[in-house]
Each structure stands twice: as structure tokens, then as C-alpha cells.
Design a protein around this motif. Sequence first.
Motif, PDB file in Angstrom:
ATOM      1  N   MET A   1     -74.966 -54.135  15.958  1.00 37.82           N
ATOM      2  CA  MET A   1     -74.294 -55.479  15.902  1.00 37.82           C
ATOM      3  C   MET A   1     -72.869 -55.190  16.526  1.00 37.82           C
ATOM      4  SD  MET A   1     -76.508 -57.915  15.649  1.00 37.82           S
ATOM      5  CE  MET A   1     -75.419 -59.406  15.312  1.00 37.82           C
ATOM      6  N   GLN A   2     -72.372 -56.101  17.353  1.00 41.13           N
ATOM      7  CA  GLN A   2     -70.825 -56.054  17.804  1.00 41.13           C
ATOM      8  C   GLN A   2     -70.458 -57.464  17.759  1.00 41.13           C
ATOM      9  OE1 GLN A   2     -69.709 -52.739  20.376  1.00 41.13           O
ATOM     10  NE2 GLN A   2     -72.016 -52.782  20.995  1.00 41.13           N
ATOM     11  N   ILE A   3     -70.701 -58.036  16.808  1.00 43.09           N
ATOM     12  CA  ILE A   3     -70.297 -59.622  17.027  1.00 43.09           C
ATOM     13  C   ILE A   3     -68.835 -59.937  16.966  1.00 43.09           C
ATOM     14  CG2 ILE A   3     -69.832 -59.903  14.355  1.00 43.09           C
ATOM     15  CD1 ILE A   3     -71.896 -62.131  16.718  1.00 43.09           C
ATOM     16  N   TRP A   4     -67.961 -58.852  16.812  1.00 43.50           N
ATOM     17  CA  TRP A   4     -66.371 -59.165  16.970  1.00 43.50           C
ATOM     18  C   TRP A   4     -66.259 -59.198  18.571  1.00 43.50           C
ATOM     19  CZ3 TRP A   4     -64.203 -55.516  20.178  1.00 43.50           C
ATOM     20  CH2 TRP A   4     -64.684 -54.299  20.364  1.00 43.50           C
ATOM     21  N   LEU A   5     -67.201 -58.778  19.404  1.00 42.64           N
ATOM     22  CA  LEU A   5     -67.056 -59.013  20.819  1.00 42.64           C
ATOM     23  C   LEU A   5     -67.041 -60.325  21.475  1.00 42.64           C
ATOM     24  CD1 LEU A   5     -68.891 -56.017  22.392  1.00 42.64           C
ATOM     25  CD2 LEU A   5     -66.505 -56.175  22.081  1.00 42.64           C
ATOM     26  N   LEU A   6     -67.975 -61.123  20.439  1.00 43.70           N
ATOM     27  CA  LEU A   6     -68.295 -62.632  20.863  1.00 43.70           C
ATOM     28  C   LEU A   6     -66.969 -63.341  21.071  1.00 43.70           C
ATOM     29  CD1 LEU A   6     -70.639 -64.354  21.273  1.00 43.70           C
ATOM     30  CD2 LEU A   6     -70.478 -65.015  18.956  1.00 43.70           C
ATOM     31  N   PRO A   7     -65.813 -63.392  20.243  1.00 44.50           N
ATOM     32  CA  PRO A   7     -64.585 -64.480  20.703  1.00 44.50           C
ATOM     33  C   PRO A   7     -64.032 -63.900  21.822  1.00 44.50           C
ATOM     34  CG  PRO A   7     -65.037 -63.983  18.184  1.00 44.50           C
ATOM     35  CD  PRO A   7     -65.740 -62.842  18.815  1.00 44.50           C
ATOM     36  N   PRO A   8     -63.483 -62.635  22.014  1.00 39.40           N
ATOM     37  CA  PRO A   8     -62.935 -62.442  23.351  1.00 39.40           C
ATOM     38  C   PRO A   8     -63.859 -62.659  24.309  1.00 39.40           C
ATOM     39  CG  PRO A   8     -63.383 -60.428  21.914  1.00 39.40           C
ATOM     40  CD  PRO A   8     -63.694 -61.440  21.033  1.00 39.40           C
ATOM     41  N   GLY A   9     -65.105 -62.614  24.239  1.00 39.26           N
ATOM     42  CA  GLY A   9     -65.737 -62.936  25.541  1.00 39.26           C
ATOM     43  C   GLY A   9     -65.878 -64.303  25.891  1.00 39.26           C
ATOM     44  N   LEU A  10     -65.917 -65.167  24.612  1.00 37.50           N
ATOM     45  CA  LEU A  10     -65.778 -66.694  25.043  1.00 37.50           C
ATOM     46  C   LEU A  10     -64.525 -67.052  25.532  1.00 37.50           C
ATOM     47  CD1 LEU A  10     -68.175 -67.599  22.081  1.00 37.50           C
ATOM     48  CD2 LEU A  10     -68.720 -67.741  24.304  1.00 37.50           C
ATOM     49  N   LEU A  11     -63.415 -66.384  25.044  1.00 38.12           N
ATOM     50  CA  LEU A  11     -62.004 -66.618  25.422  1.00 38.12           C
ATOM     51  C   LEU A  11     -61.880 -66.354  26.885  1.00 38.12           C
ATOM     52  CD1 LEU A  11     -59.242 -67.441  24.624  1.00 38.12           C
ATOM     53  CD2 LEU A  11     -58.901 -65.088  24.369  1.00 38.12           C
ATOM     54  N   LEU A  12     -62.339 -65.291  27.313  1.00 37.80           N
ATOM     55  CA  LEU A  12     -62.328 -65.047  28.704  1.00 37.80           C
ATOM     56  C   LEU A  12     -63.064 -66.114  29.549  1.00 37.80           C
ATOM     57  CD1 LEU A  12     -62.672 -61.243  28.758  1.00 37.80           C
ATOM     58  CD2 LEU A  12     -60.618 -62.493  29.191  1.00 37.80           C
ATOM     59  N   VAL A  13     -64.377 -66.282  29.024  1.00 32.30           N
ATOM     60  CA  VAL A  13     -65.084 -67.409  29.913  1.00 32.30           C
ATOM     61  C   VAL A  13     -64.351 -68.694  30.018  1.00 32.30           C
ATOM     62  CG1 VAL A  13     -67.252 -69.068  29.765  1.00 32.30           C
ATOM     63  CG2 VAL A  13     -67.387 -66.250  29.183  1.00 32.30           C
ATOM     64  N   GLY A  14     -63.911 -69.190  28.765  1.00 34.23           N
ATOM     65  CA  GLY A  14     -62.864 -70.499  28.952  1.00 34.23           C
ATOM     66  C   GLY A  14     -61.731 -70.289  29.502  1.00 34.23           C
ATOM     67  N   LEU A  15     -61.048 -69.259  29.627  1.00 36.04           N
ATOM     68  CA  LEU A  15     -59.794 -69.015  30.536  1.00 36.04           C
ATOM     69  C   LEU A  15     -60.297 -69.003  31.997  1.00 36.04           C
ATOM     70  CD1 LEU A  15     -56.951 -68.353  31.071  1.00 36.04           C
ATOM     71  CD2 LEU A  15     -57.474 -65.874  30.869  1.00 36.04           C
ATOM     72  N   ALA A  16     -61.315 -68.443  32.449  1.00 40.29           N
ATOM     73  CA  ALA A  16     -61.621 -68.455  33.852  1.00 40.29           C
ATOM     74  C   ALA A  16     -62.111 -69.945  34.132  1.00 40.29           C
ATOM     75  CB  ALA A  16     -62.855 -67.587  34.006  1.00 40.29           C
ATOM     76  N   LEU A  17     -62.988 -70.666  33.536  1.00 33.17           N
ATOM     77  CA  LEU A  17     -63.361 -72.065  33.834  1.00 33.17           C
ATOM     78  C   LEU A  17     -62.085 -72.861  33.798  1.00 33.17           C
ATOM     79  CD1 LEU A  17     -66.771 -72.184  32.049  1.00 33.17           C
ATOM     80  CD2 LEU A  17     -66.352 -71.903  34.519  1.00 33.17           C
ATOM     81  N   LEU A  75     -63.215 -62.492  35.631  1.00 30.04           N
ATOM     82  CA  LEU A  75     -63.108 -62.940  34.151  1.00 30.04           C
ATOM     83  C   LEU A  75     -64.341 -63.592  33.595  1.00 30.04           C
ATOM     84  CD1 LEU A  75     -59.507 -64.704  34.053  1.00 30.04           C
ATOM     85  CD2 LEU A  75     -60.080 -62.539  33.007  1.00 30.04           C
ATOM     86  N   LEU A  76     -65.096 -64.510  34.343  1.00 30.45           N
ATOM     87  CA  LEU A  76     -66.047 -64.831  33.943  1.00 30.45           C
ATOM     88  C   LEU A  76     -67.262 -63.911  33.723  1.00 30.45           C
ATOM     89  CD1 LEU A  76     -67.255 -67.751  33.455  1.00 30.45           C
ATOM     90  CD2 LEU A  76     -68.354 -67.755  35.688  1.00 30.45           C
ATOM     91  N   TRP A  77     -67.381 -63.000  34.646  1.00 30.28           N
ATOM     92  CA  TRP A  77     -68.446 -61.919  34.556  1.00 30.28           C
ATOM     93  C   TRP A  77     -68.098 -61.163  33.242  1.00 30.28           C
ATOM     94  CZ3 TRP A  77     -70.358 -58.981  39.444  1.00 30.28           C
ATOM     95  CH2 TRP A  77     -71.310 -58.403  39.296  1.00 30.28           C
ATOM     96  N   ALA A  78     -66.768 -60.694  33.130  1.00 31.25           N
ATOM     97  CA  ALA A  78     -66.417 -60.050  32.137  1.00 31.25           C
ATOM     98  C   ALA A  78     -66.688 -60.555  30.786  1.00 31.25           C
ATOM     99  CB  ALA A  78     -65.103 -59.421  32.118  1.00 31.25           C
ATOM    100  N   GLY A  79     -66.364 -61.918  30.610  1.00 30.32           N
ATOM    101  CA  GLY A  79     -66.419 -62.473  29.148  1.00 30.32           C
ATOM    102  C   GLY A  79     -67.811 -62.542  28.720  1.00 30.32           C
ATOM    103  N   TRP A  80     -68.779 -62.964  29.907  1.00 30.12           N
ATOM    104  CA  TRP A  80     -70.059 -63.232  29.458  1.00 30.12           C
ATOM    105  C   TRP A  80     -70.597 -61.795  29.123  1.00 30.12           C
ATOM    106  CZ3 TRP A  80     -72.194 -67.102  27.585  1.00 30.12           C
ATOM    107  CH2 TRP A  80     -71.756 -68.452  27.844  1.00 30.12           C
ATOM    108  N   THR A  81     -70.474 -61.037  29.773  1.00 29.12           N
ATOM    109  CA  THR A  81     -70.990 -59.316  29.466  1.00 29.12           C
ATOM    110  C   THR A  81     -70.446 -58.937  28.007  1.00 29.12           C
ATOM    111  OG1 THR A  81     -70.481 -58.574  31.619  1.00 29.12           O
ATOM    112  CG2 THR A  81     -70.670 -56.889  30.023  1.00 29.12           C
ATOM    113  N   LEU A  82     -69.341 -59.232  27.431  1.00 25.03           N
ATOM    114  CA  LEU A  82     -68.946 -59.213  26.106  1.00 25.03           C
ATOM    115  C   LEU A  82     -69.484 -60.143  25.229  1.00 25.03           C
ATOM    116  CD1 LEU A  82     -64.874 -59.160  26.339  1.00 25.03           C
ATOM    117  CD2 LEU A  82     -66.457 -57.297  26.085  1.00 25.03           C
TER     118      LEU A  82
END
Length: 338
Positions: A1-17, A75-82
Motif C-alpha cells: 500500500m502506498q496510500i500517501w500517493l492518493l492526496p498528491p494524485g487527486l491534487l494534480l487531477v483537481g489542478l488540471a480540471l 497533469l490529469l494522466w499523472a494525477g490518476w496514475t498516482l
Amino acid sequence: MQIWLLPPGLLLVGLALYDALYTTLGRGGGPLTKQLSRGAWLFTQSQTGQRVSGFFFSQLGLVVLLLAIFSWTVLLWAGWTLVFLASDGAIVSATTGAPAGLWSRIYFVGYTLVTLGLGDYQPEGAVWQMLTTTASLSGLILLSLAISYVLPVLQAAVDRRGTAAALWGLGETPEEIIRTMWDLDRGCSAFEQHLVGLTPALTTLAQQHLAYPVLHHFRGSRRREALAPSLAALDEALSIAEHGLSGDCLSPGAFHPARAAIDTLLDRLEDQSTGPSSEAPPPPSLDGLRRDGYPACSDEAYHEALREDVCDRRRRMLLGLVEGEGWDWDHVLDGYDD
């Protein structure tokens, strides 16, 4: 589990959108798009030795537009990947059930965003299935926004070139504009008619620059298609009519709306450029007009009027804009087309 990747991933998704939505809905450009546009402007400022007619400069607007869309996609691709890397079992092989590796997850996110739905990898569990659906929806939204943004920007670029050509048609230099529009025998009614016709176009162009920051980079490679020097020539002609010639030729109903439209456009362009020049440019000479019988004022009174704070700042802004687009003030005073 690398749950710490979830917040930065969602942040990148939010920034892109957020950046895509804010930019494409005509609110003046999101933070990322503004910085990209600003960076492109500063880069061109460092390339002062290159010709404005070069291929790169003529295509800069399209390059910046595509870079903005590309940055949203990355950004969207990287965010969802994280996001999908946050759990080892989030994505599994559809045939073996084995957890997907890094590149497989990048691949999964890519075809999910473009809604291909290949199916060789799949989300495992209800939470990841919902997140996959959300990722697919976000990709569809981004694709729709990008398409809906490109078309009006390209149309606004055509309008910009059309306005520049219309300004060029009035005259290549401030003095030529005065001579063309101000007939000593019949007055300057033609000047007023053209100003009334141009004012809505300049006002619309100012709003387009506010809505589409990348529009500032769609520059004409020839003098007759370049907005900045033609706009400066018109403003200098208005300054001659206001401060350099005696008598009331232009009525306030034609003069003030045109000057206000120019000021509004300059305000919009200032937000996307390096701002006013440190010194005002040399004023157009009145000698030729004086010699041909135009009611020219004294040079002292004319120059003093141009040094007023409002007029001086507007002329410095025009000089900064002209030089920022790769031209110099000689193109305003001489008007030659390369």
C-alpha cells in the motif's frame, strides 16, 4: 500500500480540471495557462536577435495553445496514475488477476482517460471501479473542453489579424492616417466614421484577450498583419489630432470611445506582457503636416502635452507592446512592411 500517493494524485487531477475549466470558460486563463503564456512571452523577449517574421514566432500562438492542452493532459494522466498506484491491488490483469506494474497502470490510465476501454487490465473492487469511472469521465470532460476551446481561439486570432489589417488600411504611419482621414477642404468626417466603426472591434478584441490569454501570441509575421505597431500608429494619430493640431476636428462622440477602447485593450495586453517601456518613444514629427498647411501647434506645446502622465504612460505601454512583439518604433513612424 502506498496510500500517501492518493492526496498528491487527486491534487494534480483537481489542478488540471480547474485550470482547464477556468481557461476554457473564458475567465482569463487558469494559473497554469497564465504562467505558460507568461513564460512564452518572456522567452520571446530573450530572443531579440531573431526576426519577427521567423517561422517560430509566426507559429508561437499555436504552439502555446497546444502546450496548454498538453499540460492539462499530462497533469490529469499523472494525477490518476498516482491515484491508482496508491494500492497494490487497485489494478489487476484481466486474464491472470495479477497486480499491474507501474507501466501497466500508466497504460491503464491512458486508455481510461480516452475512454478506449481495451479491457486487458481492470480495477479490482468497488472503490477502484468507481474511481475508474470518474477518471474516464474526467478524460471525456477534458477532451470536450479542449475542442471547445481551440475553435473560438482560432476565430479570435482571425479577428485579431482582421483588426490589424483594418488599422493598417487607415494609414501606415500616424502622419499618413492624418493625411488620409483629414482632408483640409472637407474636414475629417471620414476619420470619425472609421473610428466609430473600429471602436466595437477594438472593444471586442480586448474582451477576447481577457478570455483567451494565448491569443496574445498569435502575432502577424508581416507589418500589415501585426496588431501592436498598427494600434500604436492609430493612437499616435489620435494624439496628433488632440494635441498637435489646433481646432476641434474630432467630435468627443467619436474620439473618446475610440481612445477608451484602445486603453481597455492595452490594459488587457499589459496583464500578458512585460508592461510599459522605461521611456516614452519619440513623438511623430509635425513638420510635414505644418509644411502642407495643416493647423499644427508649436512643437513645445505638442511635446509638453505628450509628457502628461496619462499620455506618457500610454505611449510607454505602446512602445513596450511593439517591442515585445518583435518590432521597433521605426515600424510605427515609418510603416514599412517587410
